[in-house]
Design an enzyme around this catalytic site. Structure first.
Site, PDB file in Angstrom:
ATOM      1  N   GLY A  83      -5.318  -5.967   6.274  1.00 10.20           N
ATOM      2  CA  GLY A  83      -6.324  -5.234   6.430  1.00 10.20           C
ATOM      3  C   GLY A  83      -7.325  -5.597   7.480  1.00 10.20           C
ATOM      4  N   THR A 103       0.733  -1.248  -0.020  1.00  9.49           N
ATOM      5  CA  THR A 103       0.078  -0.004   0.127  1.00  9.49           C
ATOM      6  C   THR A 103       0.994   1.251  -0.029  1.00  9.49           C
ATOM      7  OG1 THR A 103      -1.940  -0.962   1.098  1.00  9.49           O
ATOM      8  CG2 THR A 103      -1.347   1.263   1.733  1.00  9.49           C
ATOM      9  N   GLY A 113     -10.662  -3.266   2.182  1.00  6.08           N
ATOM     10  CA  GLY A 113      -9.586  -3.332   3.397  1.00  6.08           C
ATOM     11  C   GLY A 113      -9.782  -2.343   4.231  1.00  6.08           C
ATOM     12  N   ASP A 114      -8.465  -1.947   4.960  1.00  2.43           N
ATOM     13  CA  ASP A 114      -8.447  -1.045   5.913  1.00  2.43           C
ATOM     14  C   ASP A 114      -8.161   0.400   5.424  1.00  2.43           C
ATOM     15  OD1 ASP A 114      -6.124  -1.975   5.383  1.00  2.43           O
ATOM     16  OD2 ASP A 114      -5.152  -0.855   7.066  1.00  2.43           O
ATOM     17  N   THR A 166      -0.468  -0.005   6.640  1.00  2.33           N
ATOM     18  CA  THR A 166      -0.178  -0.900   5.672  1.00  2.33           C
ATOM     19  C   THR A 166      -0.058  -2.249   6.365  1.00  2.33           C
ATOM     20  OG1 THR A 166       1.257  -1.885   3.851  1.00  2.33           O
ATOM     21  CG2 THR A 166       2.118  -0.573   5.551  1.00  2.33           C
ATOM     22  N   GLY A 167      -0.768  -3.283   5.797  1.00  7.18           N
ATOM     23  CA  GLY A 167      -0.959  -4.602   6.452  1.00  7.18           C
ATOM     24  C   GLY A 167      -1.967  -5.365   6.056  1.00  7.18           C
ATOM     25  N   ARG A 185     -14.215  -7.015  -1.953  1.00  9.99           N
ATOM     26  CA  ARG A 185     -13.725  -7.007  -0.552  1.00  9.99           C
ATOM     27  C   ARG A 185     -13.102  -5.540  -0.387  1.00  9.99           C
ATOM     28  NH1 ARG A 185      -8.040  -5.706   1.179  1.00  9.99           N
ATOM     29  NH2 ARG A 185      -7.999  -6.716   3.248  1.00  9.99           N
TER      30      ARG A 185
END
Ligand code: ASP
Length: 353
Positions: free
Chosen positions: A272, A218, A248-249, A269-270, A246
């Site tokens: 989510g 990200t 994400g965060d 970042t990771g 989907r």
């Protein structure tokens, strides 16, 4: 009596000096140059494995990180806002095929690109977010437009694209985001997923077995400007082989992005799903605000304790109202860089760099 007179004359002299500084305009220069400003950026925690990093690849990543952080820093040095600085830095990374955002975004299971982004202004607590868009060239620019020119915080899919069109943002064909290396990653990820799904008879369980490099990546930026205002922004293609719309965060305010002048600005970042459930960005700022602990400590607890215990991989970049920067991650690497008015600048990919 004598000392009172002396004090009075000192006061008088300082008032005169102060007045002449104000008249000459130099007082604002003194104050401005004393106000700290800084920017930190990340290019995702899905860094390629250290064992696969070549000097050429490293050079390419470092050059792009340097270009992005310097562009944001230059604006801050000119007295521009933290919001402008983070947009400039993020757009450079969105346009680079090296990172999973904009051009170079990962592919969904159905071999398309669906992009998410968000932005938050720490002074006003205004926020804008966009999810699942397929044709908007710069999702972070759209998140900013949503923040400033709509009555909503988040727009998704077709509605977001219609809004982008109405506002005159650049639209592109979905294949503009294509890159060969991401397509190859999709093919590899699908092969692994299908094999595991057959073995485990469960897609969710199979998905959990995908190695981190398929899940994370990200771009994001956080900044403090000369006026003491914080801002944070994040833009992503999400996770390789993601399915069924989907989200994400990255577009979730409080999970992937948060900014509040009373505490800090964070971009994550990771993986989510974990960042959403643990409300990572807002949790770090809340710890700072209510527990009065330093930024580095708050960020470290959330990334290296709370998230590790939960099983969530990734990292964050964060900056507080004094210009302190923290960039912890619990993955093998995280592309990251920072530049501060105190003269410190930094670029790193793996641990201990
Ligand atoms: N957090 C992003 C997502 O889950 C991916 C990433 O940062 O690597 O969509």
């Amino acid at each position: 009596m004598k000392s009172k007179l002396r004090n009075n004359s000192i006061l008088h002299r300082s008032l005169l000096i102060g007045l002449s500084l104000v008249i000459s305009g130099s007082i604002s220069t003194v104050q401005a140059s004393d106000s700290p400003f800084a920017i930190a950026i990340h290019g995702g925690a899905g860094a390629i494995k250290q064992s696969k990093m070549t000097p050429e690849k490293r050079q390419a990543y470092e050059a792009k990180l340097n270009e992005a952080v310097s562009a944001g820093y230059k604006l801050l040095a000119q007295g521009k806002s933290s919001q402008e600085a983070i947009i400039a830095a993020i757009q450079i990374m969105e346009e680079s095929p090296l990172f999973n955002a904009g051009k170079g975004a990962v592919y969904t299971f159905d071999a398309e690109h669906e992009l998410d982004a968000s932005i938050m202004n720490g002074k006003t607590l205004n926020a804008g977010a966009v999810s699942g868009v397929k044709t908007v060239k710069s999702p972070i620019a759209l998140a900013e437009k949503i923040m400033e020119e709509s009555v909503h915080v988040m727009l998704s899919g077709e509605g977001a694209e219609q809004f982008a069109k109405n506002k005159g943002l650049t639209l592109v064909e979905n294949n503009y985001f294509n890159t060969e290396h991401r397509y190859n990653s999709l093919l590899k990820a699908k092969k692994k997923l299908l094999e595991k799904e057959q073995e485990l008879k469960d897609f969710q369980a199979a998905h959990k077995t995908l190695p981190t490099e398929y899940k994370v990546g990200t771009v994001g930026a956080v900044a403090l400007d000369k006026d003491g205002n914080l801002a944070a922004g994040t833009s992503t293609g999400g996770m390789t082989a993601k399915r069924f719309g989907r989200i994400g965060d990255a577009p979730i305010i409080g999970a992937g992005t948060y900014a509040n002048n009373d505490s800090c600005a964070v971009s994550a970042t990771g993986h989510g799903e974990y960042f959403i459930r643990y409300h990572v960005a807002a949790d770090i700022c809340a710890r700072l605000q209510y527990q009065k602990i330093p930024l580095a400590e708050a960020a470290d607890i959330v990334i290296n304790d709370v998230l590790v215990k939960a099983g969530g991989s990734g990292g964050i970049i964060a900056i507080d109202a004094k210009g302190n920067i923290a960039m912890p991650f619990n993955s093998e690497g995280m592309y990251r860089a920072s530049k501060s008015s105190n003269g410190q600048s930094y670029i790193g990919i793996f641990r201990n760099e």
